[in-house]
Design an enzyme around this catalytic site. Structure first.
Site, PDB file in Angstrom:
ATOM      1  N   CYS A 117      61.357  18.387  25.372  1.00 52.18           N
ATOM      2  CA  CYS A 117      60.748  19.509  26.094  1.00 52.18           C
ATOM      3  C   CYS A 117      61.736  20.273  26.969  1.00 52.18           C
ATOM      4  O   CYS A 117      61.649  21.493  27.091  1.00 52.18           O
ATOM      5  CB  CYS A 117      59.546  19.046  26.907  1.00 52.18           C
ATOM      6  SG  CYS A 117      59.837  17.642  27.991  1.00 52.18           S
ATOM      7  N   ASP A 346      54.568  26.365  28.235  1.00 54.29           N
ATOM      8  CA  ASP A 346      54.553  24.922  27.992  1.00 54.29           C
ATOM      9  C   ASP A 346      55.091  24.608  26.595  1.00 54.29           C
ATOM     10  O   ASP A 346      54.542  25.081  25.600  1.00 54.29           O
ATOM     11  CB  ASP A 346      53.114  24.417  28.128  1.00 54.29           C
ATOM     12  CG  ASP A 346      53.009  22.910  28.177  1.00 54.29           C
ATOM     13  OD1 ASP A 346      54.018  22.238  27.923  1.00 54.29           O
ATOM     14  OD2 ASP A 346      51.912  22.397  28.460  1.00 54.29           O
ATOM     15  N   HIS A 348      54.945  21.699  25.168  1.00 56.82           N
ATOM     16  CA  HIS A 348      54.330  20.458  24.693  1.00 56.82           C
ATOM     17  C   HIS A 348      53.237  20.675  23.639  1.00 56.82           C
ATOM     18  O   HIS A 348      52.106  20.211  23.782  1.00 56.82           O
ATOM     19  CB  HIS A 348      53.758  19.666  25.876  1.00 56.82           C
ATOM     20  CG  HIS A 348      54.788  19.243  26.863  1.00 56.82           C
ATOM     21  ND1 HIS A 348      55.138  19.998  27.962  1.00 56.82           N
ATOM     22  CD2 HIS A 348      55.580  18.149  26.909  1.00 56.82           C
ATOM     23  CE1 HIS A 348      56.080  19.389  28.648  1.00 56.82           C
ATOM     24  NE2 HIS A 348      56.362  18.260  28.031  1.00 56.82           N
TER      25      HIS A 348
END
Length: 459
Positions: A117, A346, A348
């Protein structure tokens, strides 16, 4: 608030795959929240800042709108409504976990789910610098408003494959193979030619971040760079290490399109102006742009609240390319704020591999329609701040403006970082070390007395 939990479906065929699944599951449990909020709320009573642009969601005839914009914002900040904000946000390049990749360097891993990430956050920040370089801050993607909300279905492997297959099977006219950039001048009006040229830059820019060994700024290249710094595929990468990896990747990129840009990483929370100006010099007639990356630590165990206004001021500047950091062991890319909440992208979400070598590869999975918010108080203090400087003259202006932002207030005892004249070597920061190690932020001048933890100075 309801959550949609996202899981990756992996078929286990071999012992190697079994090991990979166990590693991914273990990493996900430790480092990754696989939750997707169904909706992010924004106040109509407060301005929203997005990488230097100011938006307000009040009705247009409200006289208080102009006064509400954050006082630290740039003079060129624009007022806009919710739709303008959505289009601006969705036009930023979104890099996420991917699976079914070619094996990563010195590894059998074929996915970065659960561990990559921070590398993805770094890629997003670098992509924003390239957008400023090639397209400008006012550029938005013409198809940004056609993106489907992420909460319409969970992003499992099957769903991602279905989307990619549908896009590849029936591409829209704008996604069809296109002639080289120089041929765009022959298309219709000047406005149409300009729009087509910018779309070619957009597509080329995204392809540099493709998930293949040949992509100049792709995951495979970044992992290979990390090997020289003691990092391997599957390891956790911190924001300071990623800053050095990005610098190395930009410097070693061989695509002619990237010849006019380079990267600089600050030393010991200090930007040495002569070093940046020297990097702007070029053998060509035009100077090179410089991406300035500054690893900092905004507190001890938690982010010091005294730095909240500083972060707001930074994100209110159009030449700021964002901040990579996040929650502990869970990276994200901060691009703006509203009140005391950060707005971020994000990484993820695990999506399927996209072959960016084709002329009409789908762009939809590289743009995110849904912003997320996080209270400043939950931000991990370790982060890297990025800026884009187009030329040596531009850097002089930027350094002067940032020096004012960095002026300590009565509450702030120390600035987050500093600018100094001269070269870093003039201060003998790390005599006797190799040039590569000399750049690392945890190498400190022994004449200074501040204590350190890990990679950063405790402020």
């Amino acid at each position: 608030m309801p959550c949609v939990y996202i899981y990756t479906q992996v078929k286990v065929d071999t012992e190697r795959d079994q090991q990979h699944v166990l590693q991914t599951q273990e990493s996900a449990q430790i480092k990754t929240s696989w939750a997707l909020k169904s909706k992010t709320s924004f106040s109509r009573n407060s301005p929203v800042l997005l990488l230097g642009k100011c938006y307000h969601f009040k009705v247009e005839d409200d006289d208080s709108v102009t006064e509400a914009c954050y006082e630290g914002s740039n003079e060129d900040s624009v007022m806009g409504n919710a739709e303008a904000f959505r289009k601006d946000f969705a036009s930023r390049v979104w890099l996420t976990y991917r699976e079914e990749l070619p094996p990563l360097p010195s590894s059998t891993l074929t996915s970065d789910c659960g561990w990559g990430c921070m590398l993805r956050a770094g890629q997003m920040m670098l992509a924003q610098a390239l957008i400023l370089h090639f397209l400008g801050r006012d550029w938005t993607w013409s198809e940004a408003m056609t993106l489907q909300p992420l909460d319409t279905e969970t992003w499992t492997t099957t769903a991602a494959k279905r989307l990619v297959a549908s896009l590849q099977g029936s591409p829209r006219p704008s996604d069809q193979g296109s002639p080289p950039m120089h041929q765009a001048q022959a298309r219709g009006s000047a406005e149409e030619a300009d729009a087509h040229l910018k779309e070619m830059y957009h597509r080329t820019l995204v392809s540099w971040f493709g998930d293949s060994p040949s992509a100049h700024l792709g995951l495979h290249r970044l992992v290979r760079m990390g090997l020289t710094m003691g990092k391997q595929a599957g390891d956790w990468y911190g924001p300071a290490v990623v800053a050095h990896i990005l610098k190395k990747a930009v410097e070693e990129a061989t695509d002619p399109g990237l010849a006019g840009i380079t990267a600089y990483v600050s030393q010991d929370c200090t930007v040495y102006s002569a070093d940046v100006i020297d990097m702007s010099a070029s053998a060509l007639s035009d100077s090179r742009a410089v991406i300035i990356l500054i690893p900092v630590r905004l507190g001890g165990e938690k982010t010091n609240p005294d730095y909240f206004n500083f972060a707001k001021s930074i994100l209110s500047l159009e030449y700021c390319i964002g901040i990579i950091g996040g929650k502990p062991k869970q990276a994200c890319y901060f691009v703006g704020f509203q009140d005391d909440s950060l707005i971020y992208m994000d990484p993820h979400y695990c999506q399927s591999f996209v072959d960016v070598s084709t002329s009409d590869f789908p762009l939809q999975s590289y743009h995110c329609p849904s912003p997320k918010k996080m209270p400043f108080s939950k931000m991990d203090p370790s982060c890297t701040i990025g800026f884009y400087s187009r030329s040596a003259q531009d850097y002089e202006r930027i350094s002067q403006e940032l020096s004012k932002v960095l002026q300590p207030s009565a509450r702030d005892k120390y600035p987050a970082f500093t600018f100094m004249q001269g070269h870093g070597r003039d201060y003998d920061l790390s005599a006797g070390l190799t040039p590569e190690k000399r750049e690392w932020p945890f190498i400190r001048d022994p004449r200074r007395t501040a204590t350190t933890t890990g990679d950063f100075v405790l402020l």
